[in-house]
Design a protein around this motif. Structure first.
Motif, short mmCIF file in Angstrom:
data_model
loop_
_atom_site.label_atom_id
_atom_site.label_comp_id
_atom_site.label_asym_id
_atom_site.label_seq_id
_atom_site.Cartn_x
_atom_site.Cartn_y
_atom_site.Cartn_z
N GLY A 1 0.84 -1.20 0.00
CA GLY A 1 0.00 0.00 0.00
C GLY A 1 0.86 1.24 0.00
O GLY A 1 2.10 1.17 -0.13
N THR A 2 0.21 2.37 0.14
CA THR A 2 0.93 3.64 0.10
C THR A 2 1.90 3.79 1.27
O THR A 2 2.93 4.45 1.15
N SER A 3 1.60 3.18 2.41
CA SER A 3 2.54 3.24 3.53
C SER A 3 3.89 2.69 3.08
O SER A 3 4.94 3.31 3.33
N HIS A 33 -0.17 12.07 6.10
CA HIS A 33 -0.47 10.78 6.71
C HIS A 33 0.67 10.33 7.65
O HIS A 33 1.85 10.53 7.33
N GLY A 37 -4.58 14.84 -1.75
CA GLY A 37 -5.72 14.21 -1.10
C GLY A 37 -5.39 13.78 0.31
O GLY A 37 -4.93 12.66 0.53
N VAL A 47 -6.14 12.57 4.17
CA VAL A 47 -7.17 11.68 4.73
C VAL A 47 -8.26 12.44 5.47
O VAL A 47 -9.42 12.05 5.43
N ASP A 55 2.60 11.92 -1.87
CA ASP A 55 1.70 10.90 -1.34
C ASP A 55 0.35 11.15 -1.98
O ASP A 55 -0.39 12.05 -1.59
N ALA A 110 -2.03 8.71 -2.27
CA ALA A 110 -2.68 7.43 -1.94
C ALA A 110 -3.99 7.25 -2.70
O ALA A 110 -4.17 6.31 -3.45
N PHE A 111 -4.91 8.18 -2.49
CA PHE A 111 -6.13 8.07 -3.29
C PHE A 111 -6.24 9.22 -4.30
O PHE A 111 -6.64 9.03 -5.43
N ASP A 123 -2.45 4.16 -4.27
CA ASP A 123 -3.13 2.89 -4.05
C ASP A 123 -4.14 2.64 -5.16
O ASP A 123 -4.94 3.52 -5.48
N HIS A 130 -6.09 0.14 -4.49
CA HIS A 130 -7.15 -0.51 -3.68
C HIS A 130 -8.10 0.49 -3.03
O HIS A 130 -9.02 0.09 -2.33
N LYS A 131 -7.87 1.78 -3.22
CA LYS A 131 -8.81 2.75 -2.68
C LYS A 131 -9.82 3.16 -3.76
O LYS A 131 -10.79 2.47 -3.99
C1 LIG Z 1 -4.60 5.52 2.92
C2 LIG Z 1 -3.52 6.52 2.90
C3 LIG Z 1 -2.21 6.15 3.20
C4 LIG Z 1 -1.84 4.76 3.61
O1 LIG Z 1 -2.03 3.88 2.55
P1 LIG Z 1 -2.12 2.32 2.79
O2 LIG Z 1 -2.47 1.76 1.46
O3 LIG Z 1 -3.22 2.12 3.80
O4 LIG Z 1 -0.82 1.86 3.31
C5 LIG Z 1 -1.24 7.12 3.10
N1 LIG Z 1 -1.54 8.38 2.75
C6 LIG Z 1 -2.80 8.77 2.46
C7 LIG Z 1 -3.06 10.19 2.06
C8 LIG Z 1 -3.84 7.85 2.54
O5 LIG Z 1 -5.09 8.21 2.25
#
Ligand SMILES: *Cc1c(COP(=O)(O)O)cnc(C)c1O
Length: 505
Positions: free
Chosen positions: A156-158, A198, A253, A255, A280, A282-283, A309, A311-312
């Protein structure tokens, strides 16, 4: 004596393999399992979002090790009664609590196909590596990166943010840091991100050995974007103290609010200061798929690397994170290592120049690219972008309902797909918590709590392609009913000790 045949054949007696004894019967059972999941997906709207697993169900997962096998049909039944009903609910249209994908029927089947292939995507000469490379190419096209850009699937993004930190670290300190460690370089790196970034980026600095305290959290403006004046000042201060600024992590984006940093301005600053520019996304990075949302990610095409990601917002089944790096050479330098068992051959199965194991910490890895490939192919980039834009429209509809509601008020501007709101009146923080728990327990909707300006507020992150605009009317009516019930029970009934640490999903 005849010579042994030059191929193995089906007639050789079995010697303890794990294949079905009766393939016909297995096929029937496997089809039932597939139909079970298809019926589950079709029926989601009529289901509760979530229900807790009863104690007797939980107890089933404290059983001793099975010494003998059980029949498959019975196991599918057990799955149907003890596992299927007790998920987290993120497939359901009224799951909005955290930034999570909903999955798709196509993705589910693609996952099964990948499991059947059982490809190990650490490297070697097989087609799965090409499929992964295809996804890198598509991302380069989506984000305006050069086709030579390098990329790799991760959990994932982590993890992708950790890879970015390691690449930036090696880029700043030179490859020797991998052997000699940070101390030998005599330089203390620093990085910069916003207060809304994040928490996994702190963890990345920790895991990379730089130290989480050397990631500076820069304040944000009213829109939730990083404050450039404060950022410049922090970099200057660190340089004056003899530290070595190395990277800026912009967020596409956040969280909490779905806010975007000014990515173009960050790209300029990174160019001026000679810093690694990581995003970052992620989504939010996938807003690039929607012509309507594309302006939000302007400047992303100038990044050195992007974490995101699938998966989001793209609903590829968990897990499917990705790290994209503009400079393939820099990417490789951070991870490539040798091992006799990993040596390359000019031909045959061990052929191939760059293997995925040269681009990250993993050796054995699954075929995450396949479900992502199916997702892009089955829906097309345009429809996927439209689905993303639709969730943002639904979020605006929710914001309108809140603005018109006698019970609730908005707590942050709705920039994207995330709506933060609160009950009106006294003790609203405690009431917000109580409303959220009540909605969860009644299985009606799953928003979450986040902390804005020190106060617990209700957060609805609309990502789900199954969510419909009219579902928001139902959601707000249910939340109002919960507020009414909680108020009726008196403040003491819903006041909880403050245990929330903020949200890190
Ligand atoms: C969800 C998210 C993460 C973490 O991603 P994972 O796929 O859960 O590891 C990091 N940064 C942002 C902005 C996120 O929304």
């Amino acid at each position: 004596m005849s010579a042994p045949p030059d191929r193995i054949d089906a007639q050789t007696p079995r010697e303890g393999d794990l294949d079905p004894d009766d393939w016909e019967a297995f096929s029937a059972e496997a089809h039932q399992a597939l139909d079970l999941m298809i019926a589950h997906m079709r029926g989601l709207r009529a289901q509760k979002v979530w229900q807790p697993a009863p104690e007797e169900v939980r107890a089933r997962f404290q059983a001793p090790l099975p010494r003998q096998g059980h029949d498959f049909a019975g196991l599918i039944d057990e799955f149907a009664t003890s596992i299927l009903p007790y998920g987290a609910g993120n497939t359901h249209p009224l799951f909005m609590g955290w930034v999570q994908g909903a999955g798709t029927a196509i993705g589910m089947v693609a996952e099964m196909l990948a499991a059947g292939l059982n490809a190990n995507c650490g490297g070697r000469n097989h087609i799965a590596i090409d499929v992964e490379r295809q996804i890198t190419l598509w991302l380069a096209e989506i984000f305006g990166f050069p086709p030579e850009a390098s990329g790799i699937f991760v959990t994932g993004t982590s993890m992708a943010n950790l890879l970015a930190t390691l690449v930036a670290r090696t880029d700043a300190l030179g490859e020797n840091v991998r052997g000699q460690g940070l101390l030998a370089t005599g330089r203390q790196l620093t990085g910069y991100t916003s207060q809304e970034a994040h928490g996994c980026i702190d963890k990345a600095f920790d895991l990379a050995g730089i130290g989480a305290s050397f990631l500076r959290h820069i304040p944000v403006n009213a829109e939730g974007g990083i404050r450039l004046d404060a950022l410049r000042a922090a970099i200057a201060r660190d340089r004056a103290e003899g530290l070595a600024p190395a990277m800026i992590v912009g967020t596409a984006g956040t969280v909490n609010m779905g806010a975007f940093d000014d990515l173009d301005a960050l790209a300029d600053l990174c160019a001026q200061e000679d810093l690694w520019f990581h995003i970052d996304g992620a989504f939010g990075a996938l807003c690039a798929l929607s012509p309507e949302l594309q302006p939000l990610v302007k400047g992303m095409e100038r990044a050195d690397s992007i974490a995101l990601d699938f998966h989001k917002w793209l609903h590829v089944p968990y897990d499917a994170g990705f790290f994209l790096c503009r400079d393939a050479e820099a990417h490789r330098r951070a991870f490539m290592s040798s091992g006799a068992y990993l040596s390359r051959a000019p031909r045959g199965l061990a052929a191939g120049d760059i293997w995925p194991c040269d681009l990250g910490p993993d050796l054995s890895r699954g075929f995450r690219a396949l479900k992502t490939w199916f997702t892009f192919q089955a829906f097309g980039a345009e429809k996927l972008g439209e689905t993303i834009a639709t969730t943002c429209r639904i979020a605006r509809h929710l914001a309108d309902l809140i603005a018109a509601s006698p019970n609730f008020e908005l707590c942050a501007p709705v920039k994207l797909n995330i709506v933060c709101f609160s009950a009106k009146g006294e003790n609203s923080g405690a009431l917000n918590r109580a409303i959220v728990m009540d909605l969860h327990e009644r299985g009606l909707a799953a928003p979450s709590i986040t902390i804005l300006d020190g106060k617990p507020v209700i957060r609805a992150a609309i990502l789900n392609h199954r969510t419909r605009a009219s579902d928001m009317d139902v959601f707000i009516a249910a939340a109002a009913a919960s507020a009414e019930r909680m108020r009726g029970q008196g403040i003491a009934a819903f006041q909880q000790p403050d245990i929330d640490q903020g949200d890190i999903d």
